[in-house]
Motif scaffolding. Structure first.
Motif, PDB file in Angstrom:
ATOM      1  N   ALA A  59      46.340   8.357  -3.745  1.00 43.46           N
ATOM      2  CA  ALA A  59      46.258   9.797  -3.549  1.00 43.46           C
ATOM      3  C   ALA A  59      45.132  10.155  -2.579  1.00 43.46           C
ATOM      4  O   ALA A  59      44.171   9.390  -2.414  1.00 43.46           O
ATOM      5  CB  ALA A  59      46.043  10.495  -4.885  1.00 43.46           C
ATOM      6  N   GLU A  81      47.679   8.060   1.313  1.00 47.19           N
ATOM      7  CA  GLU A  81      47.585   9.423   1.847  1.00 47.19           C
ATOM      8  C   GLU A  81      46.123   9.745   2.120  1.00 47.19           C
ATOM      9  O   GLU A  81      45.295   9.739   1.214  1.00 47.19           O
ATOM     10  CB  GLU A  81      48.187  10.428   0.868  1.00 47.19           C
ATOM     11  N   ASN A 136      47.088  14.510   4.722  1.00 48.45           N
ATOM     12  CA  ASN A 136      46.992  15.703   3.887  1.00 48.45           C
ATOM     13  C   ASN A 136      46.042  16.680   4.572  1.00 48.45           C
ATOM     14  O   ASN A 136      44.887  16.333   4.850  1.00 48.45           O
ATOM     15  CB  ASN A 136      46.466  15.276   2.509  1.00 48.45           C
ATOM     16  N   THR A 165      51.310  16.295   4.346  1.00 53.67           N
ATOM     17  CA  THR A 165      51.214  17.041   3.087  1.00 53.67           C
ATOM     18  C   THR A 165      50.397  18.304   3.307  1.00 53.67           C
ATOM     19  O   THR A 165      49.251  18.242   3.774  1.00 53.67           O
ATOM     20  CB  THR A 165      50.560  16.198   1.988  1.00 53.67           C
ATOM     21  N   ASN A 167      48.325  20.942   1.714  1.00 52.12           N
ATOM     22  CA  ASN A 167      47.559  21.051   0.468  1.00 52.12           C
ATOM     23  C   ASN A 167      47.098  22.493   0.252  1.00 52.12           C
ATOM     24  O   ASN A 167      46.198  22.978   0.931  1.00 52.12           O
ATOM     25  CB  ASN A 167      46.355  20.112   0.510  1.00 52.12           C
ATOM     26  N   SER A 169      46.430  23.441  -3.024  1.00 58.94           N
ATOM     27  CA  SER A 169      46.217  23.373  -4.468  1.00 58.94           C
ATOM     28  C   SER A 169      44.831  22.931  -4.904  1.00 58.94           C
ATOM     29  O   SER A 169      44.593  22.726  -6.093  1.00 58.94           O
ATOM     30  CB  SER A 169      47.248  22.413  -5.077  1.00 58.94           C
ATOM     31  N   LYS A 210      51.788  20.096  -1.688  1.00 57.63           N
ATOM     32  CA  LYS A 210      51.061  19.659  -2.885  1.00 57.63           C
ATOM     33  C   LYS A 210      50.635  20.868  -3.691  1.00 57.63           C
ATOM     34  O   LYS A 210      49.987  21.787  -3.174  1.00 57.63           O
ATOM     35  CB  LYS A 210      49.843  18.825  -2.511  1.00 57.63           C
ATOM     36  N   ILE A 236      54.542  17.333  -4.070  1.00 58.93           N
ATOM     37  CA  ILE A 236      53.656  16.399  -4.764  1.00 58.93           C
ATOM     38  C   ILE A 236      53.058  17.153  -5.946  1.00 58.93           C
ATOM     39  O   ILE A 236      52.373  18.166  -5.779  1.00 58.93           O
ATOM     40  CB  ILE A 236      52.567  15.849  -3.833  1.00 58.93           C
ATOM     41  N   ASN A 239      47.930  18.401  -8.293  1.00 57.11           N
ATOM     42  CA  ASN A 239      46.509  18.227  -8.000  1.00 57.11           C
ATOM     43  C   ASN A 239      45.702  18.247  -9.297  1.00 57.11           C
ATOM     44  O   ASN A 239      46.246  18.203 -10.392  1.00 57.11           O
ATOM     45  CB  ASN A 239      46.059  19.342  -7.045  1.00 57.11           C
TER      46      ASN A 239
END
Length: 347
Positions: A59, A81, A136, A165, A167, A169, A210, A236, A239
């Motif tokens: 992750a 990632e 990410n 990704t 993000n 979150s 995510k 995904i 988090n």
């Protein structure tokens, strides 16, 4: 494996952030494990053009600046990632901002997207030669146009990673999780889709969103609908959490995102909710509270096509990814599955 476990225990005598810095330095020197896991039963065609040698991923947060994805791939992870990266470098929140909750096998962090910035990150990705690496990306804390930051990230990373990704979150950038509302998502994902149309077609890669595990009734369905409407590959889930289950550590009341073993039940629940809301073609990657082959297998049977872990490495060391992948292969064969995909959503 034993020497790396001993090193992991030794790192626990250090401040958690200093230990992480030392671990990165060791990996760059080639001191990490070498344990590629390429058992054919573990191969996953996650999306067109995105095939994983095994479904156990690292992750984001461990390799924020895309410095050690090679060593972690060699350690046995099927994919790594990197990130979260923001357009401009930023220092993140004041220290201390990372806490081990050893009694709970957990971590609390309030790092605040500390990273070297998009240019340094993109330059390192441009030099890679092998393996599956995701990027990410997020927004700077002081940005006047956070959606614009995501567009900058998409544009600069276009074609450099195997997947991207978005993000939205992290609990440690004030207001970021507000982007999970349907109206905000439509603006963000709409602008990303518009930007993508102007970029070279050969740089297009699968894109994931995510999300947080701290969602109210109805939000799962709204997020899923937005992801489908804007053509993303998947989600995904999830988090770190701002909730606090019963914890024993003296650090239990620290602010920030909680990860590790206490997140297991909540992450499973969120995966189940998203799987129920998602159409069959939407790919789900499960993260949060995964520290064993048994848990990875449970997430796959609950509907995840791949899994990610990070906090468990704090307690088990960098060889954990390979150990989980090998155990997963044994479990698949024991239950008569010939592929990971055959077990996805099997109950």
């Amino acid at each position: 494996m034993m020497i790396h476990r001993l090193a992991t225990r030794a790192f626990h005598s250090l401040d958690p952030e200093d230990a992480h810095t030392a671990a990165l330095a060791g990996l760059k020197l080639g001191l990490g494990p070498w344990a590629l896991v390429t058992d054919p039963i573990l191969k996953v065609d996650l999306a067109p053009g995105l095939t994983l040698p095994n479904p156990v991923g690292l992750a984001p947060g461990f390799d924020k600046n895309a410095e050690v994805f090679g060593p972690m791939l060699r350690a046995g992870f099927g994919f790594v990632e990197c990130g979260t990266v923001t357009p401009k470098p930023q220092a993140g929140n004041p220290r201390p901002r990372l806490f081990r909750l050893s009694e709970d096998r957990a971590v609390i962090n309030r790092m605040g997207f500390n990273n070297d910035g998009l240019e340094a990150f993109a330059g390192r990705l441009a030099g890679r030669r092998w393996g599956v690496v995701g990027a990410n990306f997020g927004a700077n804390k002081d940005s006047d146009d956070r959606v614009g930051d995501y567009v900058i990230g998409l544009t600069r990373l276009w074609g450099l990673a195997d997947y991207l990704t978005v993000n939205i979150s992290s609990p440690n950038t004030p207001g970021l999780r507000a982007l999970q509302t349907r109206a905000a998502l439509d603006e963000l994902l709409g602008r990303l889709a518009e930007a993508a149309l102007a970029l070279p077609a050969d740089g297009r890669r699968p894109m994931f969103l995510k999300v947080a595990p701290d969602l109210e009734d109805g939000e799962v369905e709204q997020i899923t609908a937005a992801v489908v409407a804007h053509g993303l590959t998947g989600l995904i889930v999830a988090n770190t959490t701002v909730s606090r289950p019963s914890l024993r550590s003296r650090h239990a009341e620290e602010t920030g995102g909680l990860s590790g073993a206490p997140l297991t039940d909540l992450s499973r629940e969120m995966l189940t909710r998203f799987r129920a809301a998602a159409p069959p073609g939407l790919v789900l990657i499960s993260a949060g509270g995964i520290g064993s082959g048994a848990e990875a297998y449970a997430r796959i049977r609950a509907g995840a096509s791949a899994v990610q872990l990070y906090s468990a490495l704090v307690y088990e060391g960098p060889g954990l990814g390979a150990a989980i992948a090998r155990d997963l292969a044994r479990r698949l064969r024991a239950d008569g599955f010939k592929t990971v995909q055959a077990a996805v959503g099997a109950g």
